[in-house]
Design a protein around this motif. Structure first.
Motif, short mmCIF file in Angstrom:
data_model
loop_
_atom_site.label_atom_id
_atom_site.label_comp_id
_atom_site.label_asym_id
_atom_site.label_seq_id
_atom_site.Cartn_x
_atom_site.Cartn_y
_atom_site.Cartn_z
N TYR A 92 0.83 -1.21 0.00
CA TYR A 92 0.00 0.00 0.00
C TYR A 92 0.87 1.27 0.00
O TYR A 92 0.56 2.24 -0.68
N TYR A 93 1.97 1.22 0.78
CA TYR A 93 2.83 2.40 0.90
C TYR A 93 3.99 2.38 -0.09
O TYR A 93 4.90 3.21 -0.01
N ALA A 94 4.02 1.43 -1.02
CA ALA A 94 5.16 1.29 -1.93
C ALA A 94 5.36 2.54 -2.77
O ALA A 94 6.49 3.01 -2.95
N ARG A 95 4.29 3.10 -3.33
CA ARG A 95 4.43 4.28 -4.19
C ARG A 95 4.98 5.47 -3.41
O ARG A 95 5.86 6.17 -3.89
N GLN A 96 4.47 5.70 -2.19
CA GLN A 96 4.96 6.82 -1.39
C GLN A 96 6.44 6.64 -1.04
O GLN A 96 7.21 7.61 -1.05
N ARG A 97 6.83 5.41 -0.76
CA ARG A 97 8.23 5.19 -0.39
C ARG A 97 9.15 5.31 -1.60
O ARG A 97 10.29 5.77 -1.47
N ARG A 98 8.67 4.90 -2.74
CA ARG A 98 9.47 5.11 -3.96
C ARG A 98 9.65 6.60 -4.21
O ARG A 98 10.74 7.05 -4.59
N HIS A 99 8.60 7.36 -4.01
CA HIS A 99 8.69 8.81 -4.20
C HIS A 99 9.68 9.42 -3.19
O HIS A 99 10.47 10.30 -3.55
N GLN A 100 9.64 8.93 -1.97
CA GLN A 100 10.57 9.42 -0.95
C GLN A 100 12.01 9.07 -1.31
O GLN A 100 12.93 9.89 -1.15
N ALA A 101 12.22 7.87 -1.83
CA ALA A 101 13.58 7.48 -2.25
C ALA A 101 14.06 8.35 -3.41
O ALA A 101 15.23 8.75 -3.46
N ASP A 102 13.15 8.66 -4.34
CA ASP A 102 13.53 9.52 -5.46
C ASP A 102 13.90 10.92 -4.98
O ASP A 102 14.83 11.56 -5.50
N LEU A 103 13.18 11.41 -3.97
CA LEU A 103 13.49 12.73 -3.41
C LEU A 103 14.87 12.72 -2.73
O LEU A 103 15.62 13.69 -2.83
N ASN A 104 15.19 11.63 -2.05
CA ASN A 104 16.50 11.53 -1.41
C ASN A 104 17.62 11.54 -2.46
O ASN A 104 18.64 12.20 -2.28
N ILE A 105 17.40 10.80 -3.54
CA ILE A 105 18.40 10.78 -4.61
C ILE A 105 18.54 12.17 -5.24
O ILE A 105 19.65 12.64 -5.51
N GLN A 106 17.40 12.82 -5.44
CA GLN A 106 17.44 14.16 -6.01
C GLN A 106 18.17 15.14 -5.10
O GLN A 106 18.94 15.99 -5.56
N GLN A 107 17.96 14.99 -3.80
CA GLN A 107 18.64 15.87 -2.84
C GLN A 107 20.16 15.66 -2.89
O GLN A 107 20.93 16.63 -2.86
#
Length: 460
Positions: free
Chosen positions: A345-360
């Protein structure tokens, strides 16, 4: 600049001193026991020999903040080691005892009054393997390692540059003191000659007042330079992890231009060296690889891997009514596989969070590259400007020296039109030219040290 990293630090400094510099240096070494500043306080213990090479080594090894940062790196690496071993199961040996008195319910729901005892000594094996949880632990531990390494690199480079610049400031202050005291001696000599003339011609008394005022200002300058030298020595001792009250025995007798990095090479080559070996670059690259690998691994096929729980108990088992125990061998094994539905259920939100960390991390890395590029450009321009200023200061000193000698000769030979004010003005110009040269060399050396740190030549 690839060759900078292969040359030991001590050899680079010695080579810089031994190589003939294109700029002709001006020496302000004073005669023995004549112009050197007297000690303000008795020495506290044995003086510590210090040189630029010593400063560069101690600033990376002995500074308190750097040592703390290095301990934090070791602590983070220890956490990473245990995070990588997290899959190992727990194995224990022990004994357990049970005693029951009173009511208990049978399998049909009836109440039964009973009392019994049991004992279970043996070996217990319990392990739980969750691939996703282990990955999070390993990534977090590795991320902390890279962050602590980046902090260590930052503190080391900052302290290295600060300590080396402070040492250059000490050399500049010592040279300034020698120049100022030499000027004082010449002013006193001029004052003595002018006072003799004032006894014959009272109109020259105004010249005496001018020289006395200039002598007082020169004395104040000497006191300020001594204080600056003392303060710089205390700061350097702190930066090197030494007692701030210690005394230094400076090995470098005079302030001369040094060359640690060839600033004549193209700016692109210097920038490439800074982007490759500069402080913090490798650490940010490692951090970026870590978060990207974690993102790709966590959301592939292995994302569907269940967590596995294994429990195994083997040993003797004693049980019986009351306090009586009958013994037998017992072996229990349990294996469970579980899928956490909330993870999907939370997979999409966590992928988005991981992408934000990479972007940072990407933005931080680009910002670091921009800062290094700017620093290299500024240091290189400062070196070129400093070299030009040194050459101009040398010419200024030669002209001021000629002017002073001619004015002093006119004054001593009583040539018509001579005056002590003329000698005073020439002496003031000469002192200013010498201090101008010291400032130019100091700024040149500090720019060289900054470029030296930025291109990563201090890596060992």
């Amino acid at each position: 600049m690839a060759g900078c990293n292969s040359v030991p630090l001590a050899q680079m400094v010695e080579r810089s001193r031994a190589t003939s510099h294109p700029i002709q240096t001006v020496s302000f070494e004073a005669p023995p026991n004549q112009f050197l500043p007297p000690a303000q306080e008795p020495p506290k213990g044995k003086p510590i020999p210090i040189s630029l090479d010593t400063v560069l080594r101690l600033a990376q090894d002995q500074n308190g903040q750097v040592r703390i940062a290095r301990i934090r790196v070791e602590e983070a690496m220890t956490d990473q080691y245990w995070a990588n071993k997290h899959w190992l199961p727990d194995l224990s040996v022990g004994i357990g005892a049970w005693r029951h008195d009173g009511g208990i319910q049978d399998f049909q729901g009836n109440l039964i009054r009973s009392n019994y005892s049991s004992v279970l000594p043996g070996v217990e094996f319990s392990g739980r393997y969750d691939w996703k949880d282990g990955l999070v632990r390993r990534v977090e531990a590795e991320r902390r390692v890279w962050q602590q390494k980046a902090e260590l690199s930052k503190l080391t480079s900052e302290n290295l540059l600060d300590a080396a610049s402070t040492y250059v400031g000490i050399l500049a202050a010592r040279s300034g003191i020698a120049i100022s005291m030499e000027t004082e001696v010449r002013l006193k000599d001029l004052l003595e000659q002018t006072q003799k003339l004032a006894e014959i011609d009272p109109g020259i008394r105004v010249e005496v007042s001018r020289i006395e005022a200039e002598l007082m200002a020169q004395t104040v300058l000497t006191v300020k330079l001594r204080e600056a030298n003392k303060a710089a020595g205390a700061k350097l001792a702190y930066l090197l992890g030494l007692n701030p009250c210690c005394e230094f025995l400076v090995a470098d007798g005079k302030l001369v231009p040094i060359t640690l990095v060839d600033a004549k090479q193209p700016i692109d080559r210097l920038v490439d060296s800074a982007v490759t070996n500069g402080p913090g670059v490798r650490e940010l690259e490692g951090l970026l690889r870590t978060v990207e690998a974690a993102r790709n691994a966590n959301y592939g096929f292995s994302h569907w891997t269940p967590s596995i729980q294994v429990d195994l108990v083997e040993g003797g088992f004693g049980a019986g009514p009351g306090t009586r125990l009958d013994w037998a061998h017992r072996f229990d094994l349990g294996v469970r596989a579980k899928w956490n539905l909330s993870e999907f259920y939370y997979a999409r939100q966590r992928r988005h969070q991981a992408d934000l960390n990479i972007q940072q991390v990407h933005i931080t890395f680009q910002d670091l590259v921009s800062k290094l590029t700017l620093g290299v450009q500024e240091a290189r321009d400062a070196i070129h400007s400093g070299a030009e200023q040194i050459q101009l200061a040398e010419k200024h000193i030669r002209h001021a020296e000629d002017s002073y000698k001619l004015s002093e000769q006119r004054f001593k030979q009583n040539i018509k039109g001579r005056s002590s004010s003329e000698v005073l003005l020439a002496l003031r110009t000469l002192g200013g030219a010498r201090l101008e040269y010291i400032q130019a060399v100091r700024d040149f050396n500090r720019a060289q040290l900054r470029l030296f740190v930025l291109v990563g030549a201090d890596e060992r």
